[in-house]
Design a protein around this motif. Structure first.
Motif, PDB file in Angstrom:
ATOM      1  N   GLY A  37      50.715  -6.737  65.302  1.00 19.32           N
ATOM      2  CA  GLY A  37      50.135  -5.424  65.537  1.00 19.32           C
ATOM      3  C   GLY A  37      50.308  -4.996  66.996  1.00 19.32           C
ATOM      4  O   GLY A  37      50.435  -3.827  67.293  1.00 19.32           O
ATOM      5  N   ALA A  38      50.285  -5.979  67.943  1.00 21.97           N
ATOM      6  CA  ALA A  38      50.263  -5.569  69.352  1.00 21.97           C
ATOM      7  C   ALA A  38      51.589  -4.957  69.742  1.00 21.97           C
ATOM      8  O   ALA A  38      51.694  -4.198  70.660  1.00 21.97           O
ATOM      9  CB  ALA A  38      50.001  -6.786  70.238  1.00 21.97           C
ATOM     10  N   ASP A  39      52.680  -5.264  69.005  1.00 21.55           N
ATOM     11  CA  ASP A  39      53.965  -4.729  69.381  1.00 21.55           C
ATOM     12  C   ASP A  39      53.949  -3.219  69.243  1.00 21.55           C
ATOM     13  O   ASP A  39      53.152  -2.645  68.512  1.00 21.55           O
ATOM     14  CB  ASP A  39      55.040  -5.304  68.434  1.00 21.55           C
ATOM     15  N   VAL A  40      54.934  -2.565  69.941  1.00 24.04           N
ATOM     16  CA  VAL A  40      55.035  -1.104  69.836  1.00 24.04           C
ATOM     17  C   VAL A  40      55.558  -0.769  68.448  1.00 24.04           C
ATOM     18  O   VAL A  40      56.511  -1.384  67.958  1.00 24.04           O
ATOM     19  CB  VAL A  40      55.997  -0.586  70.929  1.00 24.04           C
ATOM     20  N   LEU A  41      54.930   0.200  67.803  1.00 24.06           N
ATOM     21  CA  LEU A  41      55.374   0.630  66.464  1.00 24.06           C
ATOM     22  C   LEU A  41      56.684   1.416  66.619  1.00 24.06           C
ATOM     23  O   LEU A  41      56.733   2.378  67.395  1.00 24.06           O
ATOM     24  CB  LEU A  41      54.279   1.527  65.851  1.00 24.06           C
ATOM     25  N   GLU A  67      52.131  -4.324  55.940  1.00 24.26           N
ATOM     26  CA  GLU A  67      51.341  -3.176  56.407  1.00 24.26           C
ATOM     27  C   GLU A  67      51.799  -1.901  55.696  1.00 24.26           C
ATOM     28  O   GLU A  67      52.958  -1.757  55.322  1.00 24.26           O
ATOM     29  CB  GLU A  67      51.503  -2.987  57.921  1.00 24.26           C
ATOM     30  N   LEU A 109      45.314   2.785  64.393  1.00 28.67           N
ATOM     31  CA  LEU A 109      45.195   3.627  65.599  1.00 28.67           C
ATOM     32  C   LEU A 109      46.512   3.690  66.364  1.00 28.67           C
ATOM     33  O   LEU A 109      46.681   4.422  67.315  1.00 28.67           O
ATOM     34  CB  LEU A 109      44.089   3.090  66.504  1.00 28.67           C
ATOM     35  N   GLN A 110      47.437   2.897  65.886  1.00 29.32           N
ATOM     36  CA  GLN A 110      48.714   2.788  66.605  1.00 29.32           C
ATOM     37  C   GLN A 110      49.654   3.906  66.171  1.00 29.32           C
ATOM     38  O   GLN A 110      49.703   4.232  64.963  1.00 29.32           O
ATOM     39  CB  GLN A 110      49.364   1.447  66.244  1.00 29.32           C
ATOM     40  N   THR A 111      50.313   4.540  67.117  1.00 27.62           N
ATOM     41  CA  THR A 111      51.295   5.563  66.741  1.00 27.62           C
ATOM     42  C   THR A 111      52.611   5.261  67.448  1.00 27.62           C
ATOM     43  O   THR A 111      52.618   4.766  68.584  1.00 27.62           O
ATOM     44  CB  THR A 111      50.821   6.960  67.185  1.00 27.62           C
ATOM     45  N   SER A 112      53.702   5.603  66.769  1.00 28.31           N
ATOM     46  CA  SER A 112      55.017   5.392  67.384  1.00 28.31           C
ATOM     47  C   SER A 112      55.365   6.602  68.239  1.00 28.31           C
ATOM     48  O   SER A 112      54.627   7.604  68.246  1.00 28.31           O
ATOM     49  CB  SER A 112      56.064   5.254  66.274  1.00 28.31           C
ATOM     50  N   THR A 114      52.442   5.999  61.959  1.00 29.81           N
ATOM     51  CA  THR A 114      51.106   5.581  62.416  1.00 29.81           C
ATOM     52  C   THR A 114      50.678   4.372  61.589  1.00 29.81           C
ATOM     53  O   THR A 114      50.960   4.280  60.384  1.00 29.81           O
ATOM     54  CB  THR A 114      50.053   6.708  62.230  1.00 29.81           C
TER      55      THR A 114
END
Lengths: 204, 152, 201
Positions: A2-6, A33, A90-93, A87
């Motif tokens: 998850g921590a990686d950039v999407l 996911e 909460l993560q967005t590319s 997305t």
């Protein structure tokens, strides 16, 4: 993890036929996911005067599939920019922007389906309903040498429209093309269909 | 007559969809921006072109730039209308280039009044009011261009 | 251009002697005005056609309920713009037939007027692009077809003799959709084919 950039969606492209415009892209895969996407657009006005303004797509903010019907977003005949991002929670590319933009005047217009029938001595045509943007230019003629062709504008499909009063024993033919006033373009003509009303026998 | 016609149907369609939502946000009933448009007796067809060009410019350069505090529904409608106005401007532009769009004093005064009316209000209220009065502009175009759609 | 304000009675007061008062506002003017015909009325509608006869203006209406000494708040309409929003009534339709043809004569709907003394104003004068959709139903073949018409008369020839045809017509003004009011369906039969009768004798 998850921590990686999407990663941002890739290979954006738009397919438009008969004024229906669909944006597609390569899906972002994160094992285990479920990724959602947001689509936004700006018209030429926004890019000229309000370049910071992007408007969420009518149907795809958010969406799951790697495609989006943007027909209700592209409502005028100017250039549009379209962008997509992925997305995950909460993560967005980053945003990916459609290269070269899109103008609906490039839509593919297919010849309409037609049905030529008769009602007594009346030549009647029924056309495929393609939506409110479509008119039809119907060309009809007597199947005789040097016969003059006539043109009639038909405002909407799936309702029979009277074309001509037929002479008994003469074959009449008709074909049609669509016309989209918003982009000032026509489709190719459909195949011609012909019909004839019997000689002087009484009409049914 | 230049331009020979103005296709306002896309604008009418989009305005129909946001009209009530915009007008309910306009609380100053006793103030108008465009309503003198009806009382302006446009003197000649040439005036029509100038008025059209200036009104399109008024909306493009002033009104449609205001997007703050608009709901998403209204924003989409305004985006559609503003992009339609760009297309309409491109319909009128050739007339100006061919000097078929001169501005008489009457036309200039009328559009100056509209801009002055706009300046009397705070920019957000002025933009909302002008959006709500698009119907007046649509009606004016209808009457001055009698869109003849040919149907056999 | 007949403009009627309508409302529902307040909830919970059915059967009570409730009356209503109506006012209207011309957009851009200064104050609300009394609807003189609609002060303390019992009905739940008010014809504001006279007050809103300038169809180039925009208007608001409002109504309040009164019961004994109690008054409700005003309920206000949205802005109403007759030129863009009025419904266009159907044309008057006159039909006549012979053996094989049907003639249809259309008369454009009339603009609302205060009294019969007032001159006739056709809606065509207000909406020059007024058109008609003529729907023709052949009762024998059970088929309907349409005809778009800008003129005021059309003749359908080469019809089938001794056949019932039904026609209704709707007015159409290009632009945003307005609620249509088709004309009453009128049916007429083409005459018997006398040449056939002669042959049989």
């Amino acid at each position: 993890g998850g921590a990686d950039v999407l990663p941002a969606p890739q290979n954006l492209s738009i397919h438009s036929t008969n004024m229906k415009h669909v944006l597609t892209w390569t899906p972002v895969i994160v094992p285990g996911e479920r990724i959602h996407y947001s689509v936004e657009y700006q018209g030429e006005y926004e890019s000229l005067y309000l370049s910071h303004v992007w408007i969420p797509s009518h149907w795809c903010s958010p969406t799951e599939g790697p495609m989006c019907d943007v027909t209700d977003d592209i409502t005028t005949t100017v250039w549009y920019n379209l962008r997509v991002r992925a997305t995950l929670g909460l993560q967005t590319s980053d945003w990916s922007i459609l290269e070269h933009g899109f103008n609906r005047n490039s839509t593919i217009l297919t010849p309409p389906k037609i049905e030529v029938t008769k009602d007594g001595f009346y030549l009647v045509i029924e056309l495929e309903d393609l939506g409110p943007q479509f008119e039809f230019h119907v060309t009809y003629w007597k199947s005789e040498p040097d016969a003059q062709a006539h043109i009639k504008v038909v405002k909407s499909g799936n309702i029979p429209v009277h074309l001509e009063t037929m002479e008994p024993g003469v074959k009449y033919c008709a074909k049609a093309q669509t016309f989209v006033k918003a982009i000032e373009r026509c489709s190719a003509f459909s195949q011609a269909e012909c019909i004839e009303v019997q000689g002087d026998a009484l009409p049914l | 007559r230049c331009p020979s016609s103005m296709d306002m149907n896309p604008v009418k369609q989009s305005f129909q969809e946001i009209k009530d939502a915009v007008q309910v946000n306009d609380t100053f009933k006793n103030v108008t921006i465009l309503s003198n448009l009806h009382s302006v007796k446009v003197l000649s067809p040439l005036d029509t072109c100038c008025m059209t060009r200036k009104l399109l410019e008024f909306y493009v350069k002033r009104v449609f730039k205001y997007r703050e505090e608009l709901s998403l529904h209204i924003s989409r409608g305004v985006s559609s209308i503003s992009n339609s106005f760009l297309t309409l401007q491109r319909t009128v532009q050739p007339c100006k280039e061919k000097s078929l769009c001169p501005c008489s004093e009457a036309a200039t005064n009328a559009t100056r009044t509209i801009n002055n009316n706009y300046d009397q209000l705070e920019v957000g209220s002025a933009a909302i009011k002008s959006l709500g009065e698009l119907g007046v502009f649509i009606a004016w175009i209808d009457k001055n261009y009698h869109q003849e759609t040919s149907t056999a | 251009m007949k403009n009627v304000l309508q409302w529902n009675p307040p909830e919970g007061l059915t059967g009570f002697a409730v009356s209503y008062t109506v006012q209207y506002f011309i957009y851009g003017q200064k104050k609300w005005l009394e609807a003189s015909e609609c002060r303390k009325i019992n009905r739940t509608y008010c014809d504001l056609s006279a007050e809103t006869s300038d169809y180039e203006q925009q208007y608001y209406g409002k109504v309040k309920a009164i019961w004994k000494t109690n008054c409700s708040k005003w309920t206000e309409t949205r802005r109403f713009y007759p030129y863009l929003e009025t419904q266009i009534g159907p044309p008057a339709v006159a039909l006549s037939t012979d053996e094989k043809s049907l003639s249809i004569v259309l008369t454009a709907p009339e603009k609302w007027k205060r009294s019969s003394e007032e001159g006739f104003v056709s809606m065509q004068e207000i909406y020059p692009t007024l058109k008609y959709t003529v729907s023709v139903y052949n009762a024998k073949s059970n088929r309907t077809w349409l005809q778009y018409e800008t003129n005021h008369s059309l003749v359908l020839s080469w019809l089938q003799p001794d056949t019932l045809y039904c026609v209704h017509v709707e007015s159409l003004v290009p632009g945003p959709p307005r609620q249509g009011q088709p004309s009453e369906k009128q049916c007429v039969s083409t005459l018997k084919d006398r040449t056939l009768e002669l042959k049989i004798k």
